[in-house]
Each structure stands twice: as C-alpha cells, then as structure tokens.
Write a protein that holds these residues in place. Structure first.
Motif, PDB file in Angstrom:
ATOM      1  N   VAL A 222       0.819  -1.218   0.000  1.00 36.43           N
ATOM      2  CA  VAL A 222       0.000   0.000   0.000  1.00 36.43           C
ATOM      3  C   VAL A 222       0.849   1.263   0.000  1.00 36.43           C
ATOM      4  N   GLU A 223       2.146   1.144   0.286  1.00 31.31           N
ATOM      5  CA  GLU A 223       2.990   2.341   0.343  1.00 31.31           C
ATOM      6  C   GLU A 223       2.946   3.127  -0.960  1.00 31.31           C
ATOM      7  N   PHE A 224       2.937   2.421  -2.086  1.00 29.70           N
ATOM      8  CA  PHE A 224       3.000   3.097  -3.376  1.00 29.70           C
ATOM      9  C   PHE A 224       1.704   3.843  -3.696  1.00 29.70           C
ATOM     10  N   ASP A 225       0.576   3.343  -3.183  1.00 28.79           N
ATOM     11  CA  ASP A 225      -0.704   4.001  -3.458  1.00 28.79           C
ATOM     12  C   ASP A 225      -0.735   5.421  -2.905  1.00 28.79           C
ATOM     13  N   ASP A 226       0.006   5.641  -1.826  1.00 29.74           N
ATOM     14  CA  ASP A 226       0.028   6.961  -1.187  1.00 29.74           C
ATOM     15  C   ASP A 226       1.275   7.761  -1.537  1.00 29.74           C
ATOM     16  N   GLY A 227       1.984   7.341  -2.574  1.00 29.32           N
ATOM     17  CA  GLY A 227       3.194   8.059  -2.979  1.00 29.32           C
ATOM     18  C   GLY A 227       4.408   7.725  -2.142  1.00 29.32           C
ATOM     19  N   GLY A 228       4.363   6.630  -1.397  1.00 32.10           N
ATOM     20  CA  GLY A 228       5.479   6.262  -0.535  1.00 32.10           C
ATOM     21  C   GLY A 228       6.584   5.541  -1.265  1.00 32.10           C
ATOM     22  N   THR A 229       7.672   5.321  -0.557  1.00 34.01           N
ATOM     23  CA  THR A 229       8.857   4.662  -1.101  1.00 34.01           C
ATOM     24  C   THR A 229       9.255   3.504  -0.196  1.00 34.01           C
ATOM     25  N   VAL A 230       9.712   2.422  -0.784  1.00 33.97           N
ATOM     26  CA  VAL A 230      10.219   1.271  -0.037  1.00 33.97           C
ATOM     27  C   VAL A 230      11.737   1.253  -0.159  1.00 33.97           C
ATOM     28  N   ASP A 231      12.417   1.184   0.979  1.00 35.42           N
ATOM     29  CA  ASP A 231      13.876   1.216   1.009  1.00 35.42           C
ATOM     30  C   ASP A 231      14.465  -0.191   0.989  1.00 35.42           C
ATOM     31  N   TYR A 232      15.590  -0.334   0.296  1.00 34.15           N
ATOM     32  CA  TYR A 232      16.369  -1.566   0.297  1.00 34.15           C
ATOM     33  C   TYR A 232      17.793  -1.255   0.742  1.00 34.15           C
ATOM     34  N   ARG A 233      18.389  -2.207   1.436  1.00 33.76           N
ATOM     35  CA  ARG A 233      19.763  -2.056   1.907  1.00 33.76           C
ATOM     36  C   ARG A 233      20.621  -3.207   1.392  1.00 33.76           C
ATOM     37  N   VAL A 234      21.915  -2.963   1.336  1.00 33.91           N
ATOM     38  CA  VAL A 234      22.848  -3.927   0.755  1.00 33.91           C
ATOM     39  C   VAL A 234      23.847  -4.369   1.813  1.00 33.91           C
ATOM     40  N   ARG A 235      23.991  -5.686   1.977  1.00 28.37           N
ATOM     41  CA  ARG A 235      25.056  -6.209   2.820  1.00 28.37           C
ATOM     42  C   ARG A 235      26.359  -6.158   2.032  1.00 28.37           C
ATOM     43  N   SER A 236      27.471  -5.964   2.726  1.00 25.98           N
ATOM     44  CA  SER A 236      28.765  -5.752   2.080  1.00 25.98           C
ATOM     45  C   SER A 236      28.990  -6.729   0.939  1.00 25.98           C
ATOM     46  N   ALA A 237      29.465  -6.208  -0.169  1.00 25.10           N
ATOM     47  CA  ALA A 237      29.626  -7.002  -1.380  1.00 25.10           C
ATOM     48  C   ALA A 237      30.762  -8.006  -1.223  1.00 25.10           C
ATOM     49  N   ASN A 238      30.723  -9.046  -2.019  1.00 24.51           N
ATOM     50  CA  ASN A 238      31.801 -10.030  -2.061  1.00 24.51           C
ATOM     51  C   ASN A 238      31.958 -10.498  -3.499  1.00 24.51           C
ATOM     52  N   ASP A 256       9.321   2.652 -14.662  1.00 24.32           N
ATOM     53  CA  ASP A 256       8.209   2.041 -15.394  1.00 24.32           C
ATOM     54  C   ASP A 256       7.001   2.975 -15.337  1.00 24.32           C
ATOM     55  N   PRO A 257       6.569   3.525 -16.464  1.00 20.71           N
ATOM     56  CA  PRO A 257       5.489   4.525 -16.437  1.00 20.71           C
ATOM     57  C   PRO A 257       4.126   3.942 -16.097  1.00 20.71           C
ATOM     58  N   SER A 258       3.986   2.627 -16.132  1.00 24.12           N
ATOM     59  CA  SER A 258       2.667   2.032 -15.902  1.00 24.12           C
ATOM     60  C   SER A 258       2.400   1.712 -14.437  1.00 24.12           C
ATOM     61  N   THR A 259       3.378   1.940 -13.558  1.00 23.82           N
ATOM     62  CA  THR A 259       3.189   1.617 -12.137  1.00 23.82           C
ATOM     63  C   THR A 259       3.649   2.777 -11.262  1.00 23.82           C
ATOM     64  N   PRO A 260       3.146   2.842 -10.016  1.00 19.19           N
ATOM     65  CA  PRO A 260       3.606   3.859  -9.073  1.00 19.19           C
ATOM     66  C   PRO A 260       4.742   3.369  -8.189  1.00 19.19           C
ATOM     67  N   VAL A 261       5.371   2.243  -8.538  1.00 15.74           N
ATOM     68  CA  VAL A 261       6.408   1.669  -7.690  1.00 15.74           C
ATOM     69  C   VAL A 261       7.556   2.650  -7.504  1.00 15.74           C
ATOM     70  N   SER A 262       7.974   2.820  -6.231  1.00 18.37           N
ATOM     71  CA  SER A 262       9.098   3.687  -5.909  1.00 18.37           C
ATOM     72  C   SER A 262      10.004   2.960  -4.930  1.00 18.37           C
ATOM     73  N   LEU A 263      11.190   2.584  -5.387  1.00 19.10           N
ATOM     74  CA  LEU A 263      12.158   1.871  -4.564  1.00 19.10           C
ATOM     75  C   LEU A 263      13.418   2.713  -4.431  1.00 19.10           C
ATOM     76  N   ARG A 264      14.117   2.541  -3.305  1.00 19.88           N
ATOM     77  CA  ARG A 264      15.275   3.402  -3.045  1.00 19.88           C
ATOM     78  C   ARG A 264      16.356   2.597  -2.335  1.00 19.88           C
TER      79      ARG A 264
END
Length: 290
Positions: A222-238, A256-264
């Motif tokens: 539901v975050e995207f419906d309200d203009g929200g953003t979902v955060d992702y984090r990265v564990r140290s690369a190997n 993607d213009p067809s969706t409101p998905v916002s990831l960061r």
C-alpha cells in the motif's frame, strides 16, 4: 484489483525482486522474477531422491526454528522413485507466517491445496520431511480436461528461464498418467523415449495474471498508493556481486510509467537474515549465507 490490502506492519520478502530484474545475460533479456535454468525431465528424476504422485490433504503452519515455513500433509498415491517410510508424508516449503507475525512469501514456489493431486519431485530433509526439488520445476499438478484426459501442469508464472540450457520445443503438455508411467519405468532402469507429451489444448489453461496471495488473502503493497517509497539495503559485497548492481535494478522499477512503484537504495546493512526470518529489513545479500 486484489480484494485485500497488506497492513503497514506486514513485511513481504520478494525473492529475486531486485538484482535479477536487470541482470542482462548474453543469451537473453533481463530477468523479471525468480530465475531457473531449464532441466529435462530425466535430469529432474535423476536429481530427486524421491518422486511420487501425492494427494494433498492438509496445509498447516510449520515453524522451523525461527523461520517461517508451510507444511503440507499428503498421501502417497503412487510411489515412482525411492522408498517412503509411510503412506502419508509431510512436504515443507519456505513461506508463511513466522512466530513474530510477519509473513514470508517466496515468488516461484508451488502452492499445493487440499484436494490437489500432483506428481512431485522431492528431496528428503534431515528431519524426515520432504522439500520440492527446484521448487516449481519439480511440481506437476493434475488438471482434468473435459473429454481429453488429465494433464500434468507445471506453473512457472512466478519464475523466468535463463541460461544456455536447451530450451523446450513448441508448446506441449504432459499427459498425467503417461508421464507417471514413464517416470516409474525410468526409475526402475527401463529407459525409453518420452511418450507422454501432447499438443497444448486450445483455450486458456492458466490465468492471465497472478494475484499476490498469502494464507488465502489477496495482498498488495500500500505504500506506493500513497506516494510512498520502499527502502532496500545492501550487505557488504563479495565475489558474488557488488552494491552497484542494486541501483539500476531499483531504477528499472521506478522508471516504469505504468506503475507507481518507488524503490530506493538506503545504504548498507549487517543483517544476514535473508529469507530465514523476518528482521524488518529489505535487503540484498550476495552469496546467500543461509
């Protein structure tokens, strides 16, 4: 439109959402889901410790340690490979609600339902339960067709084929009983050419789209419906990959213009939980320590 929503406290883990989305292989386009390499039926049979036609009876939540899992009890209608200790077996798959109430959902898993019959390629766990070999690749559900006899259908909508393995030919389906007979013969050492393929029947055998369903309820972020953003984090690369691969994966969704998905991309994380338990972190972990 799904008929329900996920609450803001519900954490959903989507396997293969990020990195696989934009990893472009030399042999094909970017992957968009859980990925797999094609395996012929003979290779599946060889790799499986057990194969059987199962009749699914009941689905229960099963917690292995602190991880979410779903356990299915099934009767062995027809053993095809391996010796089964009982006529009723337990098939465990990752996913479900963990002790803390969070839900783990893994894209590309089979979803047995009580009353289903299926030919299942299995691998035995140390605790006596069974897992499904290669997830959806090892699960063929019996589907009855009017006047045409039953088919063994494999649902690969949650996964995308990659790699250089030989692709299958024109669209065909497996005759359920002939497929079971061929597997049983081959497991006993009788090798013969596959004789169970049928032309794909006219009409729709599978839905045109998937609803995101957990525990019988259709969910959505539901975050995207309200203009929200979902955060992702990265564990140290190997040696398996680098953090620089995550940003273009996120942007592929955002643009993607067809969706409101916002990831960061929101920085790093030391968490190694991955799919083993809910830790409140959307993370990309290279090399899967679990």
């Amino acid at each position: 439109m799904p008929d329900g929503t996920a609450s803001s406290k519900l954490r959903i883990v989507l396997l293969g959402l990020c990195l696989a989305l934009v990893t472009r292989l030399a042999t094909g386009p970017p992957a968009r889901a859980t990925t797999y390499e094609w395996l012929p039926d003979a290779a599946l049979l060889e790799q499986a410790s057990h194969v059987a036609e199962l009749g699914f009876l009941r689905t229960i939540r099963s917690v292995a340690g602190d991880a979410a899992a779903t356990e299915h009890t099934a009767v062995v209608n027809r053993p095809l490979k391996g010796s089964f200790p009982s006529s009723v077996v337990r098939v465990r798959l990752p996913g479900g609600r963990d002790p803390g109430g969070a839900i783990l959902w893994v894209q590309g898993l089979p979803a047995p339902r009580p009353g289903d019959d299926a030919i299942v390629f299995l691998e035995r766990n140390d605790d006596g339960t069974f897992g499904v070999l290669h997830w959806a690749l090892g699960y063929f559900r019996r589907v009855e067709l009017a006047g045409g006899g039953p088919l063994a259908l494999r649902d690969l909508r949650g996964a995308e084929m990659v790699g250089t393995s030989a692709r299958p030919g024109p669209p065909q389906e497996r005759d359920y009983d002939a497929f079971a007979a061929w597997l049983g013969d081959r497991a006993r050492g009788l090798r013969r050419a596959p004789d169970y393929f049928r032309e794909r029947p006219a009409g729709v055998l599978r839905p045109r789209y998937n609803l995101f369903t957990v525990s019988g309820k259709n969910l959505r972020w539901v975050e995207f419906d309200d203009g929200g953003t979902v955060d992702y984090r990265v564990r140290s690369a190997n040696s398996f990959g680098s953090a620089g691969q995550l940003t273009p994966a996120m942007q592929a969704w955002v643009r993607d213009p067809s969706t409101p998905v916002s990831l960061r991309v929101a920085g790093g994380t030391s968490s190694t939980a991955g799919l083993s338990r809910a830790d409140g972190v959307n993370s990309l972990i290279f090399g899967d320590p679990n």
